[in-house]
Design an enzyme around this catalytic site. Structure first.
Site, mmCIF file in Angstrom:
data_model
loop_
_atom_site.group_PDB
_atom_site.id
_atom_site.type_symbol
_atom_site.label_atom_id
_atom_site.label_comp_id
_atom_site.label_asym_id
_atom_site.label_seq_id
_atom_site.Cartn_x
_atom_site.Cartn_y
_atom_site.Cartn_z
ATOM 1 C CD GLU A 152 -6.512 -8.425 -9.269
ATOM 2 O OE1 GLU A 152 -5.554 -7.712 -8.969
ATOM 3 O OE2 GLU A 152 -7.688 -8.162 -8.960
ATOM 4 C CG ASP A 172 -3.354 -8.683 -6.147
ATOM 5 O OD1 ASP A 172 -2.776 -8.934 -5.078
ATOM 6 O OD2 ASP A 172 -4.222 -7.794 -6.261
ATOM 7 C CG HIS A 223 -1.546 1.301 1.483
ATOM 8 N ND1 HIS A 223 -2.609 1.780 0.755
ATOM 9 C CD2 HIS A 223 -1.192 2.284 2.341
ATOM 10 C CE1 HIS A 223 -2.886 2.987 1.183
ATOM 11 N NE2 HIS A 223 -2.058 3.323 2.139
HETATM 12 C C1 PEP Z 1 -2.820 -5.314 -9.224
HETATM 13 O O1 PEP Z 1 -3.039 -6.262 -8.461
HETATM 14 O O2 PEP Z 1 -1.900 -5.308 -10.062
HETATM 15 C C2 PEP Z 1 -3.638 -4.096 -9.138
HETATM 16 C C3 PEP Z 1 -3.494 -3.131 -10.008
HETATM 17 O O3 PEP Z 1 -4.526 -4.001 -8.111
HETATM 18 P P1 PEP Z 1 -4.147 -3.613 -6.590
HETATM 19 O O4 PEP Z 1 -2.711 -3.170 -6.579
HETATM 20 O O5 PEP Z 1 -5.061 -2.527 -6.218
HETATM 21 O O6 PEP Z 1 -4.378 -4.886 -5.884
HETATM 22 MG MG MG Z 2 -4.901 -6.356 -7.432
#
Ligand code: PEP
Ligand code: MG
Length: 599
Positions: free
Chosen positions: A442, A466, A200
């Site tokens: 993902e 992911d 995050h």
């Molecule tokens: C990802 O998983 O690449 C994506 C863009 O979603 P997040 O980072 O919000 O999980």
């Molecule tokens: Mg994601």
């Protein structure tokens, strides 16, 4: 001896380069750990003093919470202050006050000790409650206790929202609730002990153009408030108490990076097209509306990933249809005529909200997340879809579902979209009738089923963050195994290929909105162009760099490069292959790769 004059030794720490840029500043250490309270006895003569110490701490805590609520209201709106309002209410609980005062005098213990014991009793009651929602309110009680005890002990709580002047934020981990409501103008950089390149804090830092280094093992224990720091988010280094010579060196590096940034920004109004004419849709990722200006000023054509869950976080209640409608409308109409891909709620994983009332999970990233959550809370899903479809009447909207692993999930979600459109039609609302609906790819199962999934939807967008986590079985936020988190892993390159091939065979387009362009730079972007992706979405501050790479190569040569990469067994071999390509074919780009990574 004048302690002020003793020079602290310079120390250099290596971590994960999470968001590019160089920053100089003083440390602002955020502390979120529980305080330990001793069983401290007092004499009979101290009782009155302890009681008044307790009363003063309650007053100070109330003021602190009210100030905080005021700042939060100005930054994010009244809705976001509800949790704080409930904390203020807890402080005025007469039973809690009386029990603490009684315990101070009857048992002759200090105010922190008495208050701690009284709250402990309340918490044990919470533990026996069946109702999950109420049970989880115990975290709020703990939060209030932490604040009151800190005030009793004369310690200040360092939440990010308290930041009132420019500083470098240092913490063990920077979670969504830590960074909620932070003021970008004061945050010069982030450093955290934990985390990976797609956790995050890294995503938020990149989106706001804030340099960040994560996974700096043990750093928060070394850095003291106001210590001087240099954060090199491009190279992944942090210097604690830098010497004047080091400061000089980094000042030179910073001016080099600034020059490069200015050069790149001159591409703002040029299209993202390869030398042999292949156009790639280059769009931006956003979490909150305040990032829109950056996305526009850095030359993106539209939003390729709008992470709507951030609007649902840091608040006590769910946003209703009208509130969401206005929120989406604002983004959609400001970006129009370019498209906005609105991703439906991807709560779960490491993103939680106060209204999210399920029991804690052992493995939240593998748990009740994304489309799994929205399909089991259709009330929330429908409200969000209604708001998105209505906002689609004001621009070009595409809807995208996260965390798909099963074809049935997509079918069920699409059926709800149809119902929502019918309802809106019947209720005579204006809504978008030609909204494309796509999914994130993902999970490995989505890749394996890509040929089937492509028949259900209008587009794919690869979520590399992911996809890497689930394919390589590497928690994306775990710094200990971050060396295994590798976007250039051959399995990922093959999965990207399978996804694009399946999409194109079924006449739909495929993009990528993970942070792969950001975290792997030139090497990753070259492969993504060669893979034949139709769209790339990146954090605002990375868009000029991606555009520069696209405009520096032919699609043809990157296609050949990608095909060769598909045959490699390790990511090291893939890197060597790309390095050779750069050296032999595009030395200018090789030089750019070195400069942009501050090497
Ligand atoms: C990802 O998983 O690449 C994506 C863009 O979603 P997040 O980072 O919000 O999980
Ligand atoms: Mg994601």
């Amino acid at each position: 001896m004048d302690l002020e004059k003793i020079e602290k030794p310079e120390m250099i720490f290596d971590g994960i380069a999470a968001a590019p840029g160089i920053a100089f500043g003083e440390a602002f250490v955020i502390n979120v750990e529980d305080l330990s309270v001793d069983d401290e006895r007092i004499g009979a003569g101290q009782v009155a003093d302890e009681v008044s110490r307790f009363e003063s701490a309650l007053v100070a805590t109330e003021k602190e919470l009210k100030d905080l609520a005021h700042v939060l209201e100005e930054e994010m709106g009244k809705e976001h202050t509800k949790i704080l309002d409930s904390h203020i209410l807890m402080l005025s609980d007469e039973v809690m006050r009386k029990e603490t005062v009684d315990m101070i005098s009857a048992e002759q213990v200090s105010a922190p000790c008495a208050f701690h014991r009284v709250i402990e009793k309340t918490l044990s009651v919470f533990d026996q409650i069946e109702d999950q929602y109420l049970k989880e309110r115990s975290e709020d009680v703990r939060d209030v206790r932490r604040r009151v005890i800190r005030n009793l002990l004369g310690q200040k709580i360092n939440g990010l929202i308290n930041l009132r002047k420019e500083a470098i934020v240092v913490g063990k981990n920077l979670t969504p609730s830590d960074t909620m409501g932070f003021k970008r103008k004061y945050v010069k950089a982030f450093v955290s002990d934990l985390g990976g390149s797609t956790s995050h804090a890294a995503i938020v830092a990149r989106s706001h153009g804030i340099p960040a280094v994560v996974g700096v093992d043990g750093f928060s224990a070394h850095a003291k408030p106001y210590d001087k720091l240099i954060v090199d988010g491009t190279a992944g280094q942090v210097v604690l108490n830098p010497s004047p010579d080091t400061v000089k060196l980094y000042k030179v590096a910073l001016s080099r990076l600034k020059l490069l940034e200015t050069e790149l920004l001159t591409l703002k109004n040029y299209p993202a097209v390869t030398l042999d004419g292949r156009k790639i849709e280059l769009s931006g990722n956003i979490e909150m509306v305040d990032e829109l200006d950056d996305v526009i000023s850095h030359g993106a054509k539209g939003i390729g990933l709008f992470r709507t869950e951030y609007f649902f976080m840091g608040r006590g209640t769910l946003p209703g249809e009208e509130e969401q409608y206005k929120f989406y409308c604002n983004v959609v109409s400001r970006i129009a005529p370019d498209p906005v891909i609105v991703r439906t709620l991807d709560i779960g994983g490491d993103k939680f909200a106060n209204w999210f009332d399920d029991r804690p999970e052992e493995n939240p990233f593998m748990g009740w997340r994304g489309i799994r959550f929205t399909l089991s809370r259709k009330d929330i899903f429908r409200t969000q879809l209604r708001a998105i479809y209505r906002a689609a009447a004001h621009g070009q909207v595409r809807i995208m579902f996260p965390m798909v692993s099963v074809v049935d999930e997509v079918r069920a979600a699409l059926a709800i979209c149809d119902e929502v459109k019918e309802d809106l039609h019947r209720e005579r609302y204006q809504y978008g009738k030609d909204v494309e609906v796509g999914i994130m790819i993902e999970t490995p199962s989505a890749v394996a089923l890509a040929d089937h999934l492509a028949k259900e939807v209008d587009f794919f967008s690869i979520g590399s963050n992911d996809l890497v986590q689930y394919t390589l079985a590497v928690d994306r936020g775990n710094s200990r195994i971050a060396y295994l988190y590798d976007e250039l892993h051959p399995s990922i390159i093959r999965m990207i290929n399978d996804t694009v091939q399946a999409a194109h065979k079924n006449n739909i387009w495929a993009g990528l909105c993970g942070e792969m362009t950001a975290s792997v730079g030139v090497h990753g972007t070259l492969l993504l162009i060669g893979a034949g992706l139709d769209e790339l979405s990146a954090p605002a501050f990375l868009i000029p760099e991606v555009k520069k790479i696209i405009r520096s190569v032919t699609y043809d040569e990157t296609k050949t490069l990608f095909k060769k990469a598909l045959k490699k067994a390790t990511s090291a071999e893939i890197r060597i292959l790309i390095d050779k390509f750069l050296r032999d074919k595009r030395p200018d780009l090789q030089e750019f790769a070195i400069k942009s990574r501050n090497q």
